[in-house]
Scaffold this motif. Structure first.
Motif, short mmCIF file in Angstrom:
data_model
loop_
_atom_site.label_atom_id
_atom_site.label_comp_id
_atom_site.label_asym_id
_atom_site.label_seq_id
_atom_site.Cartn_x
_atom_site.Cartn_y
_atom_site.Cartn_z
N VAL A 32 16.81 61.45 1.34
CA VAL A 32 16.21 60.41 0.50
C VAL A 32 14.71 60.67 0.37
O VAL A 32 14.14 60.57 -0.73
CB VAL A 32 16.50 59.00 1.07
CG1 VAL A 32 15.65 57.95 0.37
CG2 VAL A 32 17.98 58.67 0.93
N ILE A 35 14.26 63.38 -2.14
CA ILE A 35 14.48 62.88 -3.49
C ILE A 35 13.24 62.16 -4.00
O ILE A 35 12.85 62.28 -5.16
CB ILE A 35 15.70 61.93 -3.52
CG1 ILE A 35 16.98 62.73 -3.38
CG2 ILE A 35 15.72 61.08 -4.78
CD1 ILE A 35 18.21 61.89 -3.11
N LEU A 36 12.60 61.39 -3.12
CA LEU A 36 11.44 60.60 -3.50
C LEU A 36 10.15 61.42 -3.44
O LEU A 36 9.06 60.88 -3.63
CB LEU A 36 11.33 59.37 -2.61
CG LEU A 36 12.54 58.43 -2.67
CD1 LEU A 36 12.38 57.30 -1.67
CD2 LEU A 36 12.73 57.90 -4.08
N ASP A 37 10.29 62.70 -3.18
CA ASP A 37 9.16 63.63 -3.10
C ASP A 37 8.16 63.19 -2.03
O ASP A 37 6.95 63.31 -2.21
CB ASP A 37 8.48 63.77 -4.46
CG ASP A 37 7.71 65.09 -4.57
OD1 ASP A 37 8.07 66.05 -3.86
OD2 ASP A 37 6.75 65.15 -5.35
N ARG A 70 5.52 50.94 -3.24
CA ARG A 70 6.22 51.78 -4.23
C ARG A 70 7.57 51.16 -4.57
O ARG A 70 8.35 50.84 -3.68
CB ARG A 70 6.44 53.18 -3.67
CG ARG A 70 7.18 54.08 -4.63
CD ARG A 70 7.21 55.49 -4.15
NE ARG A 70 8.03 56.33 -4.98
CZ ARG A 70 8.25 57.60 -4.74
NH1 ARG A 70 7.70 58.17 -3.69
NH2 ARG A 70 9.02 58.31 -5.53
N LEU A 72 11.07 51.88 -6.69
CA LEU A 72 11.82 53.04 -7.18
C LEU A 72 12.11 52.92 -8.67
O LEU A 72 12.31 51.83 -9.19
CB LEU A 72 13.13 53.17 -6.41
CG LEU A 72 13.02 53.28 -4.90
CD1 LEU A 72 14.40 53.51 -4.29
CD2 LEU A 72 12.06 54.35 -4.47
N GLU A 76 15.31 57.91 -9.68
CA GLU A 76 15.34 58.08 -8.23
C GLU A 76 16.57 57.39 -7.63
O GLU A 76 17.23 57.93 -6.74
CB GLU A 76 14.07 57.51 -7.59
CG GLU A 76 12.82 58.27 -7.96
CD GLU A 76 11.54 57.57 -7.54
OE1 GLU A 76 10.56 58.29 -7.24
OE2 GLU A 76 11.49 56.32 -7.53
N ASP A 78 19.43 56.90 -9.14
CA ASP A 78 20.60 57.72 -9.49
C ASP A 78 20.79 58.86 -8.49
O ASP A 78 21.90 59.17 -8.07
CB ASP A 78 20.48 58.30 -10.90
CG ASP A 78 20.69 57.26 -11.99
OD1 ASP A 78 21.12 56.13 -11.67
OD2 ASP A 78 20.41 57.57 -13.16
N LYS A 79 19.70 59.50 -8.11
CA LYS A 79 19.78 60.60 -7.15
C LYS A 79 20.22 60.09 -5.77
O LYS A 79 21.04 60.71 -5.10
CB LYS A 79 18.44 61.32 -7.01
CG LYS A 79 18.06 62.16 -8.20
CD LYS A 79 16.75 62.86 -7.97
CE LYS A 79 16.31 63.68 -9.15
NZ LYS A 79 15.04 64.39 -8.90
N ILE A 80 19.67 58.96 -5.37
CA ILE A 80 20.04 58.38 -4.08
C ILE A 80 21.53 58.04 -4.07
O ILE A 80 22.22 58.25 -3.07
CB ILE A 80 19.17 57.16 -3.75
CG1 ILE A 80 17.74 57.61 -3.47
CG2 ILE A 80 19.73 56.38 -2.57
CD1 ILE A 80 16.72 56.50 -3.40
N VAL A 112 19.59 66.53 -12.51
CA VAL A 112 19.39 65.98 -11.18
C VAL A 112 19.88 66.97 -10.13
O VAL A 112 19.29 67.12 -9.07
CB VAL A 112 20.13 64.63 -11.03
CG1 VAL A 112 20.12 64.15 -9.60
CG2 VAL A 112 19.51 63.59 -11.95
#
Length: 158
Positions: A32, A35-37, A70, A72, A76, A78-80, A112
């Motif tokens: 995660v 994904i969130l860089d 922050r 989301l 982001e 969708d990736k999670i 993705v």
């Protein structure tokens, strides 16, 4: 980070504003963060709890990620959803949960995940983004070459 210790658990302090990703499949908190860089150094205050007791998830374990200041964005989330299909996203404002959503897997995922088939057109110099159909069994099928990813989807995240 302030920690309060009780007999049964360790708690991380509340955040004033930000996002809490709860019910992450155990062992995926670091994915995660990827994904969130959030890698290496960051100015964001991030709290990660791994292998926390869960009554809701199989195997009785979950991970939690808290990110201060922050919220989301849908891409982001969708990736999670790919690596934590039972996750919930809580938006916190002024120490209160103002929004709580379960992640939802879209039918199609675009740009993705990269296709593991090196001969796929999405891996060529052509201006084509990867595109996958989400299958019922939490597997992905490439829309171009029909390669199926059904294990370690996190390894193929772009």
């Amino acid at each position: 980070m302030t920690l309060k210790k009780s007999k049964e658990e360790l708690r991380v302090r509340s955040i004033k504003n930000g996002s809490v990703i709860d019910h992450i499949t155990a062992g995926n908190a670091l994915n995660v963060l990827k994904i969130l860089d959030i890698i290496g150094t960051t100015k964001a205050i991030v709290s990660v709890a791994m292998n926390v007791t869960s009554k809701r998830l199989p195997y009785g374990r979950k991970d939690i990620v808290k990110i201060e200041d922050r919220e989301l964005i849908p891409a982001e989330v969708d990736k999670i959803a790919l690596i934590a299909p039972q996750a919930t996203i809580n938006i916190i404002r002024d120490y209160e949960v103002v929004q709580k959503n379960s992640v939802v897997l879209p039918d199609i995922i675009t740009h993705v995940v990269r296709c593991p088939n090196l001969n796929c057109i999405s891996n060529s110099a052509e201006p084509v983004y990867s595109k996958f159909k989400v299958l019922d069994s939490l597997a992905l099928r490439c829309s171009y070459c029909e390669t199926i990813i059904d294990t370690d989807i996190a390894a193929y995240l772009i």
